[in-house]
Design a protein around this motif. Structure first.
Motif, PDB file in Angstrom:
ATOM      1  N   ASN A   1       0.788  -1.227   0.000  1.00  0.00           N
ATOM      2  CA  ASN A   1       0.000   0.000   0.000  1.00  0.00           C
ATOM      3  C   ASN A   1       0.820   1.278   0.000  1.00  0.00           C
ATOM      4  O   ASN A   1       0.240   2.365   0.021  1.00  0.00           O
ATOM      5  N   SER A   2       2.153   1.163  -0.016  1.00  0.00           N
ATOM      6  CA  SER A   2       2.962   2.377   0.024  1.00  0.00           C
ATOM      7  C   SER A   2       4.385   2.109  -0.446  1.00  0.00           C
ATOM      8  O   SER A   2       4.839   0.964  -0.483  1.00  0.00           O
ATOM      9  N   GLN A   3       5.072   3.185  -0.765  1.00  0.00           N
ATOM     10  CA  GLN A   3       6.485   3.094  -1.116  1.00  0.00           C
ATOM     11  C   GLN A   3       7.288   2.584   0.079  1.00  0.00           C
ATOM     12  O   GLN A   3       8.217   1.796  -0.075  1.00  0.00           O
ATOM     13  N   GLU A   4       6.920   3.021   1.274  1.00  0.00           N
ATOM     14  CA  GLU A   4       7.623   2.583   2.477  1.00  0.00           C
ATOM     15  C   GLU A   4       7.555   1.062   2.639  1.00  0.00           C
ATOM     16  O   GLU A   4       8.564   0.422   2.956  1.00  0.00           O
ATOM     17  N   GLU A   5       6.377   0.489   2.415  1.00  0.00           N
ATOM     18  CA  GLU A   5       6.237  -0.968   2.501  1.00  0.00           C
ATOM     19  C   GLU A   5       7.108  -1.663   1.469  1.00  0.00           C
ATOM     20  O   GLU A   5       7.730  -2.691   1.759  1.00  0.00           O
ATOM     21  N   LEU A   6       7.149  -1.108   0.262  1.00  0.00           N
ATOM     22  CA  LEU A   6       7.961  -1.694  -0.800  1.00  0.00           C
ATOM     23  C   LEU A   6       9.429  -1.670  -0.415  1.00  0.00           C
ATOM     24  O   LEU A   6      10.145  -2.668  -0.560  1.00  0.00           O
ATOM     25  N   PHE A   7       9.896  -0.541   0.120  1.00  0.00           N
ATOM     26  CA  PHE A   7      11.303  -0.439   0.495  1.00  0.00           C
ATOM     27  C   PHE A   7      11.647  -1.304   1.704  1.00  0.00           C
ATOM     28  O   PHE A   7      12.794  -1.732   1.855  1.00  0.00           O
ATOM     29  N   GLN A   8      10.674  -1.597   2.558  1.00  0.00           N
ATOM     30  CA  GLN A   8      10.919  -2.549   3.657  1.00  0.00           C
ATOM     31  C   GLN A   8      11.251  -3.931   3.086  1.00  0.00           C
ATOM     32  O   GLN A   8      12.145  -4.627   3.588  1.00  0.00           O
ATOM     33  N   LEU A   9      10.536  -4.316   2.029  1.00  0.00           N
ATOM     34  CA  LEU A   9      10.802  -5.600   1.380  1.00  0.00           C
ATOM     35  C   LEU A   9      12.187  -5.607   0.740  1.00  0.00           C
ATOM     36  O   LEU A   9      12.924  -6.592   0.823  1.00  0.00           O
ATOM     37  N   VAL A  10      12.525  -4.500   0.101  1.00  0.00           N
ATOM     38  CA  VAL A  10      13.847  -4.371  -0.531  1.00  0.00           C
ATOM     39  C   VAL A  10      14.949  -4.496   0.520  1.00  0.00           C
ATOM     40  O   VAL A  10      15.948  -5.198   0.312  1.00  0.00           O
ATOM     41  N   THR A  11      14.762  -3.844   1.654  1.00  0.00           N
ATOM     42  CA  THR A  11      15.747  -3.927   2.735  1.00  0.00           C
ATOM     43  C   THR A  11      15.907  -5.365   3.222  1.00  0.00           C
ATOM     44  O   THR A  11      17.030  -5.840   3.440  1.00  0.00           O
ATOM     45  N   GLU A  12      14.794  -6.086   3.355  1.00  0.00           N
ATOM     46  CA  GLU A  12      14.849  -7.487   3.756  1.00  0.00           C
ATOM     47  C   GLU A  12      15.603  -8.319   2.716  1.00  0.00           C
ATOM     48  O   GLU A  12      16.418  -9.180   3.067  1.00  0.00           O
ATOM     49  N   ALA A  13      15.334  -8.055   1.432  1.00  0.00           N
ATOM     50  CA  ALA A  13      16.019  -8.787   0.363  1.00  0.00           C
ATOM     51  C   ALA A  13      17.525  -8.518   0.410  1.00  0.00           C
ATOM     52  O   ALA A  13      18.330  -9.448   0.250  1.00  0.00           O
ATOM     53  N   GLN A  14      17.897  -7.268   0.630  1.00  0.00           N
ATOM     54  CA  GLN A  14      19.320  -6.926   0.731  1.00  0.00           C
ATOM     55  C   GLN A  14      19.983  -7.704   1.864  1.00  0.00           C
ATOM     56  O   GLN A  14      21.056  -8.285   1.680  1.00  0.00           O
ATOM     57  N   LYS A  15      19.352  -7.724   3.030  1.00  0.00           N
ATOM     58  CA  LYS A  15      19.908  -8.425   4.198  1.00  0.00           C
ATOM     59  C   LYS A  15      20.065  -9.916   3.941  1.00  0.00           C
ATOM     60  O   LYS A  15      21.005 -10.538   4.433  1.00  0.00           O
ATOM     61  N   MET A  16      19.134 -10.488   3.170  1.00  0.00           N
ATOM     62  CA  MET A  16      19.142 -11.933   2.920  1.00  0.00           C
ATOM     63  C   MET A  16      19.935 -12.328   1.677  1.00  0.00           C
ATOM     64  O   MET A  16      20.079 -13.518   1.389  1.00  0.00           O
ATOM     65  N   GLY A  17      20.407 -11.351   0.927  1.00  0.00           N
ATOM     66  CA  GLY A  17      21.142 -11.659  -0.294  1.00  0.00           C
ATOM     67  C   GLY A  17      20.271 -12.147  -1.426  1.00  0.00           C
ATOM     68  O   GLY A  17      20.731 -12.878  -2.303  1.00  0.00           O
ATOM     69  N   ILE A  18      19.007 -11.737  -1.433  1.00  0.00           N
ATOM     70  CA  ILE A  18      18.075 -12.104  -2.502  1.00  0.00           C
ATOM     71  C   ILE A  18      18.171 -11.067  -3.610  1.00  0.00           C
ATOM     72  O   ILE A  18      17.990  -9.870  -3.361  1.00  0.00           O
ATOM     73  N   PRO A  19      18.428 -11.479  -4.842  1.00  0.00           N
ATOM     74  CA  PRO A  19      18.456 -10.512  -5.944  1.00  0.00           C
ATOM     75  C   PRO A  19      17.087  -9.850  -6.133  1.00  0.00           C
ATOM     76  O   PRO A  19      16.049 -10.499  -6.007  1.00  0.00           O
ATOM     77  N   TYR A  20      17.106  -8.559  -6.438  1.00  0.00           N
ATOM     78  CA  TYR A  20      15.871  -7.794  -6.604  1.00  0.00           C
ATOM     79  C   TYR A  20      16.112  -6.669  -7.610  1.00  0.00           C
ATOM     80  O   TYR A  20      17.257  -6.350  -7.954  1.00  0.00           O
ATOM     81  N   PHE A  21      15.020  -6.068  -8.058  1.00  0.00           N
ATOM     82  CA  PHE A  21      15.090  -4.923  -8.975  1.00  0.00           C
ATOM     83  C   PHE A  21      13.932  -3.990  -8.651  1.00  0.00           C
ATOM     84  O   PHE A  21      12.791  -4.431  -8.531  1.00  0.00           O
ATOM     85  N   VAL A  22      14.232  -2.718  -8.494  1.00  0.00           N
ATOM     86  CA  VAL A  22      13.222  -1.699  -8.201  1.00  0.00           C
ATOM     87  C   VAL A  22      12.938  -0.916  -9.474  1.00  0.00           C
ATOM     88  O   VAL A  22      13.862  -0.445 -10.139  1.00  0.00           O
TER      89      VAL A  22
END
Length: 122
Positions: A64-85
């Motif tokens: 529902n928000s950019q903040e929620e999306l970036f929380q997921l990105v932060t989690e992916a970064q911590k876990m080493g999961i490749p992602y693209f914004v």
């Protein structure tokens, strides 16, 4: 962890607060899927190969928000999961540089679900 061909997926997450049209959502999800695929090819090629052999499972979820999306990105970064914004060019429905969507993986379903498993489907 023993992985089978069914254990891989890719998840795209769209921001619903932007009230994008169906065509725009489809385009943003496509950008996220391709972008995340290319990042994963560089970082974890074996994940892409396993995902491709298993039918290239894709899921589209929402936040529902950019903040929620970036929380997921932060989690992916911590876990080493490749992602693209995805940051939109702003030629149609949103201002330039609006973050609309993100893609995660493809990767092991167990890992991707740690990031996106609680989200509602689009």
């Amino acid at each position: 962890m023993s992985l089978t061909v069914q254990d891989f997926k890719q998840v795209m997450v769209i921001r619903k607060d932007l009230d994008l049209g169906c065509g725009k959502i489809a385009a943003q999800v496509a950008h996220a899927s391709l972008g995340a695929y290319l990042v994963t090819m560089r970082e974890r090629r074996e994940w892409v190969e396993s995902w491709s052999r298993s039918g290239s499972k894709k899921i589209v979820a929402r936040v529902n928000s950019q903040e929620e999306l970036f929380q997921l990105v932060t989690e992916a970064q911590k876990m080493g999961i490749p992602y693209f914004v995805v940051s939109d060019a702003g030629l149609t429905q949103v201002p330039p540089n609006t973050v609309t969507c993100a893609g995660f993986g493809p990767g092991p379903e167990e890992l991707i679900d740690r990031i996106t498993g609680r989200l509602r489907l689009l």
